[in-house]
Design a protein around this motif. Sequence first.
Motif, PDB file in Angstrom:
ATOM      1  N   THR A   1     -11.443  23.115 -40.642  1.00 55.29           N
ATOM      2  CA  THR A   1     -10.384  24.579 -41.737  1.00 55.29           C
ATOM      3  C   THR A   1     -11.281  24.877 -42.698  1.00 55.29           C
ATOM      4  N   LYS A   2     -10.215  25.540 -43.364  1.00 53.52           N
ATOM      5  CA  LYS A   2     -10.900  26.186 -45.136  1.00 53.52           C
ATOM      6  C   LYS A   2      -8.904  26.857 -45.312  1.00 53.52           C
ATOM      7  N   ASN A   3      -8.413  25.958 -46.305  1.00 55.92           N
ATOM      8  CA  ASN A   3      -7.074  27.338 -46.516  1.00 55.92           C
ATOM      9  C   ASN A   3      -6.279  27.837 -45.953  1.00 55.92           C
ATOM     10  N   ARG A   4      -6.282  27.548 -44.188  1.00 56.65           N
ATOM     11  CA  ARG A   4      -5.796  28.433 -43.457  1.00 56.65           C
ATOM     12  C   ARG A   4      -4.978  27.564 -42.276  1.00 56.65           C
ATOM     13  N   ASN A   5      -3.743  26.881 -43.722  1.00 54.71           N
ATOM     14  CA  ASN A   5      -2.690  26.371 -42.834  1.00 54.71           C
ATOM     15  C   ASN A   5      -1.493  26.922 -41.406  1.00 54.71           C
ATOM     16  N   VAL A   6      -1.574  27.297 -41.837  1.00 54.43           N
ATOM     17  CA  VAL A   6      -1.102  28.421 -41.023  1.00 54.43           C
ATOM     18  C   VAL A   6      -0.980  28.443 -39.565  1.00 54.43           C
ATOM     19  N   LEU A   7      -2.787  28.084 -39.517  1.00 51.19           N
ATOM     20  CA  LEU A   7      -3.386  28.424 -37.663  1.00 51.19           C
ATOM     21  C   LEU A   7      -3.462  26.814 -37.211  1.00 51.19           C
ATOM     22  N   LEU A   8      -4.074  25.983 -38.657  1.00 50.37           N
ATOM     23  CA  LEU A   8      -4.261  24.582 -39.053  1.00 50.37           C
ATOM     24  C   LEU A   8      -2.920  24.240 -38.039  1.00 50.37           C
ATOM     25  N   ARG A   9      -1.295  24.748 -38.245  1.00 50.77           N
ATOM     26  CA  ARG A   9      -0.175  23.976 -37.604  1.00 50.77           C
ATOM     27  C   ARG A   9      -0.009  24.075 -36.268  1.00 50.77           C
ATOM     28  N   ARG A  10      -0.434  25.067 -36.003  1.00 50.62           N
ATOM     29  CA  ARG A  10      -0.556  25.338 -34.311  1.00 50.62           C
ATOM     30  C   ARG A  10      -2.107  24.207 -33.780  1.00 50.62           C
ATOM     31  N   ALA A  11      -3.417  24.645 -34.499  1.00 50.08           N
ATOM     32  CA  ALA A  11      -4.292  23.858 -33.713  1.00 50.08           C
ATOM     33  C   ALA A  11      -4.503  22.027 -33.637  1.00 50.08           C
ATOM     34  N   ILE A  12      -3.415  21.752 -34.413  1.00 48.03           N
ATOM     35  CA  ILE A  12      -2.936  20.572 -34.218  1.00 48.03           C
ATOM     36  C   ILE A  12      -1.982  20.325 -33.340  1.00 48.03           C
ATOM     37  N   GLU A  13      -0.661  20.877 -33.125  1.00 52.19           N
ATOM     38  CA  GLU A  13      -0.043  20.631 -32.773  1.00 52.19           C
ATOM     39  C   GLU A  13      -0.521  21.282 -30.928  1.00 52.19           C
ATOM     40  N   SER A  14      -1.747  21.637 -30.615  1.00 53.28           N
ATOM     41  CA  SER A  14      -2.302  21.824 -29.245  1.00 53.28           C
ATOM     42  C   SER A  14      -3.043  20.970 -29.090  1.00 53.28           C
ATOM     43  N   VAL A  15      -3.212  20.126 -29.921  1.00 53.37           N
ATOM     44  CA  VAL A  15      -3.818  18.567 -29.034  1.00 53.37           C
ATOM     45  C   VAL A  15      -3.100  17.584 -29.226  1.00 53.37           C
ATOM     46  N   LEU A  16      -1.715  18.064 -30.107  1.00 46.41           N
ATOM     47  CA  LEU A  16      -1.050  16.565 -29.960  1.00 46.41           C
ATOM     48  C   LEU A  16      -0.632  17.314 -28.655  1.00 46.41           C
ATOM     49  N   ASN A  17      -0.206  18.549 -27.681  1.00 44.95           N
ATOM     50  CA  ASN A  17       0.370  18.670 -26.718  1.00 44.95           C
ATOM     51  C   ASN A  17      -0.554  18.101 -25.553  1.00 44.95           C
ATOM     52  N   GLN A  18      -1.863  17.755 -25.710  1.00 43.11           N
ATOM     53  CA  GLN A  18      -2.473  17.372 -24.333  1.00 43.11           C
ATOM     54  C   GLN A  18      -1.115  16.489 -23.381  1.00 43.11           C
ATOM     55  N   SER A  19      -1.766  16.668 -22.454  1.00 38.21           N
ATOM     56  CA  SER A  19      -0.889  15.358 -21.465  1.00 38.21           C
ATOM     57  C   SER A  19      -2.098  14.505 -21.551  1.00 38.21           C
ATOM     58  N   PHE A  20      -3.184  14.877 -21.699  1.00 42.74           N
ATOM     59  CA  PHE A  20      -4.332  13.199 -22.513  1.00 42.74           C
ATOM     60  C   PHE A  20      -5.173  13.009 -23.604  1.00 42.74           C
ATOM     61  N   GLU A  21      -4.688  11.809 -23.242  1.00 45.36           N
ATOM     62  CA  GLU A  21      -3.970  11.274 -24.449  1.00 45.36           C
ATOM     63  C   GLU A  21      -5.451  10.480 -25.693  1.00 45.36           C
ATOM     64  N   ASP A  22      -6.535   9.993 -24.524  1.00 47.53           N
ATOM     65  CA  ASP A  22      -7.243   9.415 -25.202  1.00 47.53           C
ATOM     66  C   ASP A  22      -8.791  10.088 -25.632  1.00 47.53           C
ATOM     67  N   TRP A  23      -7.929  10.744 -27.038  1.00 44.24           N
ATOM     68  CA  TRP A  23      -9.203  12.017 -28.099  1.00 44.24           C
ATOM     69  C   TRP A  23      -8.943  11.229 -29.678  1.00 44.24           C
ATOM     70  N   ILE A  24      -9.817  11.408 -29.839  1.00 43.47           N
ATOM     71  CA  ILE A  24      -9.259  11.296 -31.709  1.00 43.47           C
ATOM     72  C   ILE A  24      -9.305  12.466 -32.477  1.00 43.47           C
ATOM     73  N   MET A  25      -9.330  13.435 -32.990  1.00 44.12           N
ATOM     74  CA  MET A  25      -9.047  14.742 -33.879  1.00 44.12           C
ATOM     75  C   MET A  25      -9.307  14.350 -35.260  1.00 44.12           C
ATOM     76  N   VAL A  26     -11.026  15.034 -35.538  1.00 52.85           N
ATOM     77  CA  VAL A  26     -11.292  14.990 -36.715  1.00 52.85           C
ATOM     78  C   VAL A  26     -11.075  16.506 -37.455  1.00 52.85           C
ATOM     79  N   ILE A  27     -10.159  16.610 -38.678  1.00 54.32           N
ATOM     80  CA  ILE A  27     -10.151  17.521 -39.138  1.00 54.32           C
ATOM     81  C   ILE A  27     -10.969  17.900 -40.494  1.00 54.32           C
ATOM     82  N   VAL A  28     -11.950  18.899 -40.917  1.00 58.75           N
ATOM     83  CA  VAL A  28     -12.717  18.523 -41.670  1.00 58.75           C
ATOM     84  C   VAL A  28     -12.272  19.943 -42.589  1.00 58.75           C
ATOM     85  N   ASN A  29     -11.889  19.443 -43.769  1.00 61.57           N
ATOM     86  CA  ASN A  29     -11.823  21.093 -45.326  1.00 61.57           C
ATOM     87  C   ASN A  29     -12.063  20.869 -45.680  1.00 61.57           C
ATOM     88  N   ASP A  30     -13.590  21.803 -45.657  1.00 63.93           N
ATOM     89  CA  ASP A  30     -14.211  22.487 -46.156  1.00 63.93           C
ATOM     90  C   ASP A  30     -14.014  23.338 -46.606  1.00 63.93           C
TER      91      ASP A  30
END
Length: 303
Positions: free
Chosen positions: A12-41
């Motif tokens: 990501t880079k200066n797109r917090n409106v979209l990043l919020r949706r991406a975060i929620e997309s991952v958090l809303n997964q029924s499968f829970e064994d994940w690790i999210m890496v956010i790279v602020n480039d």
Amino acid sequence: MKAGKVAVITRTKNRNVLLRRAIESVLNQSFEDWIMVIVNDGGEKEGVCALVDEYRHKFNDKVVLIHNEDSIGMEAASNKGIKSVNSKYVVIHDDDDSWDSEFLLRTVEILDSTPHESFKGCVTYSTRVIESINGNSVQIKYKEPYNTWLEGISLYRMAAGNVFPPISFIFHRSVFDEIGYYREDLPVLGDWDFHLRFMEKYDIFLIKECLANYHHRLDTHVGEYSNSVIGGHEKHIFFDTKLRNELLRKDLENNKIGLGFLVNMGKSFELIHAQISPIETIANKVKRNPTLKRIAKFFLRSR
């Protein structure tokens, strides 16, 4: 080093409106064994940190935030994120895309259970979402199937052009040891190059359901919220040609028919199909319309 069964890499880079949706997309997964890496480039830090902190209680320590002081590019950012965590599988979740809540569950089930050793990846159909940015909100204009014509993922068809977006592709982390990581010298089309190298050695399973959303903003051609495939159209054409020439030269140097031949022949067939497609569309309309069908038969008989 943090770990999860699936490493979800988000650049990501200066797109917090979209990043919020991406975060929620991952958090809303029924499968829970994940690790999210956010790279602020190379983007502003404060907003990204505030956003991650807002969801910190939901992440349950399943997030890694990396800040690059200066932008290192999409593919280098992906590689840095992948190498920062341990996982069995990897998926690139761009900051402007999203998933159905069952995406990880369905794809991981396939990868865990496939009896065929050659299958190291899984792809789902995608929905193309046309949207626009209005202040701090995203407005959906319409949705359409993106690649539901696919019956399978073949190297031959991939050689003509990329047939799926990164958001719909999850794969074994172990493939990096054999084919290498994303090419950091490619500002665009790094995903297509990686998919080609992947398919030189392995197969990809296809789930024929639209479980991934590929978001496009057709009215934003420049700026931080543009899509690379739209805002960077000319750059795509340039590097598409460069990649095809590079691969063909390797074939010529090795005196063999290989991937270089495939990608250039595939491109030729794509151009021919683009010319034939309007004719096919008209023919199909005639077949479905009784009046037009009768008119066509009349002219054919009168010849």
